[in-house]
Design a protein around this motif. Structure first.
Motif, PDB file in Angstrom:
ATOM      1  N   GLY A  48      18.747  40.185 -30.402  1.00  0.00           N
ATOM      2  CA  GLY A  48      17.541  39.495 -30.842  1.00  0.00           C
ATOM      3  C   GLY A  48      16.652  39.040 -29.702  1.00  0.00           C
ATOM      4  O   GLY A  48      15.668  38.332 -29.910  1.00  0.00           O
ATOM      5  N   GLN A  49      16.965  39.466 -28.482  1.00  0.00           N
ATOM      6  CA  GLN A  49      16.189  39.018 -27.322  1.00  0.00           C
ATOM      7  C   GLN A  49      14.819  39.682 -27.192  1.00  0.00           C
ATOM      8  O   GLN A  49      13.942  39.143 -26.539  1.00  0.00           O
ATOM      9  N   PHE A  50      14.633  40.831 -27.808  1.00  0.00           N
ATOM     10  CA  PHE A  50      13.361  41.538 -27.676  1.00  0.00           C
ATOM     11  C   PHE A  50      12.414  41.141 -28.789  1.00  0.00           C
ATOM     12  O   PHE A  50      12.738  41.283 -29.971  1.00  0.00           O
ATOM     13  N   LYS A  51      11.260  40.660 -28.425  1.00  0.00           N
ATOM     14  CA  LYS A  51      10.247  40.264 -29.403  1.00  0.00           C
ATOM     15  C   LYS A  51       8.969  41.079 -29.218  1.00  0.00           C
ATOM     16  O   LYS A  51       8.315  41.441 -30.178  1.00  0.00           O
ATOM     17  N   THR A  52       8.606  41.316 -27.947  1.00  0.00           N
ATOM     18  CA  THR A  52       7.417  42.112 -27.631  1.00  0.00           C
ATOM     19  C   THR A  52       7.731  43.013 -26.446  1.00  0.00           C
ATOM     20  O   THR A  52       8.637  42.720 -25.652  1.00  0.00           O
ATOM     21  N   GLY A  71       5.121  51.444 -31.185  1.00  0.00           N
ATOM     22  CA  GLY A  71       5.291  52.002 -32.527  1.00  0.00           C
ATOM     23  C   GLY A  71       6.743  51.886 -32.961  1.00  0.00           C
ATOM     24  O   GLY A  71       7.047  51.218 -33.941  1.00  0.00           O
ATOM     25  N   ALA A  72       7.636  52.505 -32.232  1.00  0.00           N
ATOM     26  CA  ALA A  72       9.064  52.401 -32.533  1.00  0.00           C
ATOM     27  C   ALA A  72       9.550  50.986 -32.235  1.00  0.00           C
ATOM     28  O   ALA A  72      10.332  50.411 -33.000  1.00  0.00           O
ATOM     29  N   PHE A  73       9.083  50.407 -31.137  1.00  0.00           N
ATOM     30  CA  PHE A  73       9.531  49.077 -30.724  1.00  0.00           C
ATOM     31  C   PHE A  73       9.303  48.059 -31.836  1.00  0.00           C
ATOM     32  O   PHE A  73      10.217  47.330 -32.219  1.00  0.00           O
ATOM     33  N   GLU A  74       8.114  48.030 -32.366  1.00  0.00           N
ATOM     34  CA  GLU A  74       7.764  47.039 -33.385  1.00  0.00           C
ATOM     35  C   GLU A  74       8.614  47.200 -34.646  1.00  0.00           C
ATOM     36  O   GLU A  74       9.028  46.222 -35.267  1.00  0.00           O
ATOM     37  N   ARG A  75       8.883  48.440 -35.031  1.00  0.00           N
ATOM     38  CA  ARG A  75       9.727  48.676 -36.210  1.00  0.00           C
ATOM     39  C   ARG A  75      11.160  48.228 -35.943  1.00  0.00           C
ATOM     40  O   ARG A  75      11.815  47.665 -36.827  1.00  0.00           O
ATOM     41  N   ASN A  76      11.645  48.459 -34.721  1.00  0.00           N
ATOM     42  CA  ASN A  76      13.018  48.085 -34.389  1.00  0.00           C
ATOM     43  C   ASN A  76      13.194  46.577 -34.259  1.00  0.00           C
ATOM     44  O   ASN A  76      14.279  46.050 -34.522  1.00  0.00           O
ATOM     45  N   VAL A  77      12.132  45.884 -33.882  1.00  0.00           N
ATOM     46  CA  VAL A  77      12.191  44.420 -33.837  1.00  0.00           C
ATOM     47  C   VAL A  77      12.513  43.887 -35.231  1.00  0.00           C
ATOM     48  O   VAL A  77      13.315  42.967 -35.383  1.00  0.00           O
ATOM     49  N   LYS A  78      11.934  44.489 -36.245  1.00  0.00           N
ATOM     50  CA  LYS A  78      12.187  44.046 -37.624  1.00  0.00           C
ATOM     51  C   LYS A  78      13.659  44.236 -38.007  1.00  0.00           C
ATOM     52  O   LYS A  78      14.251  43.398 -38.694  1.00  0.00           O
TER      53      LYS A  78
END
Length: 154
Positions: A48-52, A71-78
């Motif tokens: 859960g350390q990655f937010k942006t 694109g992938a990053f933002e989906r994986n944050v969810k």
């Protein structure tokens, strides 16, 4: 000679197929070969350390990985947030949930840690119910960059 099989099957990796009924994990159990997970937290995603993307140093090796691309990053944050929600309900950390998921599947987890508090955190076992061990399969982006794929399975 004793042996062990090391694998990268965690909460959301595509290599989870080794856990399928009649698969590698079952064969390991039958042969008495330990199956160990070398990345139960998915390169840090499941902590859960990655937010942006800005939170990742430019020199970090992960910035080259497809799951860390825009694109992938933002989906994986969810997806990581979904693990965090389970952790909040259970009063533990996301990392502990990721480790518990691996253990629930009969696999030994060997999480990396560079600080004593993280080692202590990783040693606290958490029980997951079947409902809490829900599968998250909608990971965006490949696990490895294209240049690294040619070295896999050799």
């Amino acid at each position: 000679m004793k042996a062990a099989l090391e694998n990268g099957a965690n909460f959301w990796n595509a290599t989870r197929h080794v856990l399928d009924s009649g698969g590698v994990a079952d064969a390991c159990r039958e042969l008495g070969v330990p199956l160990v997970e070398y990345s139960p937290m998915g390169a840090g995603w499941l902590t859960g350390q990655f937010k942006t993307l800005d939170g990742l140093p430019a020199a970090d090796y992960r910035v080259r990985f497809p799951r860390f691309q825009p694109g992938a990053f933002e989906r994986n944050v969810k997806l990581a947030e979904a693990v965090g929600t389970i952790a909040q309900r259970k009063g533990c950390t996301s990392a502990q949930i990721a480790i518990a998921w691996v253990i629930r599947h009969g696999v030994l987890a060997i999480p990396g840690a560079t600080k004593v508090p993280r080692v202590e955190e990783n040693c606290k076992l958490v029980d997951l119910t079947e409902a809490e061990a829900v599968e998250h399969t909608a990971v965006a982006g490949d696990r490895y960059p294209e240049a690294a794929k040619k070295h896999l399975s050799k």
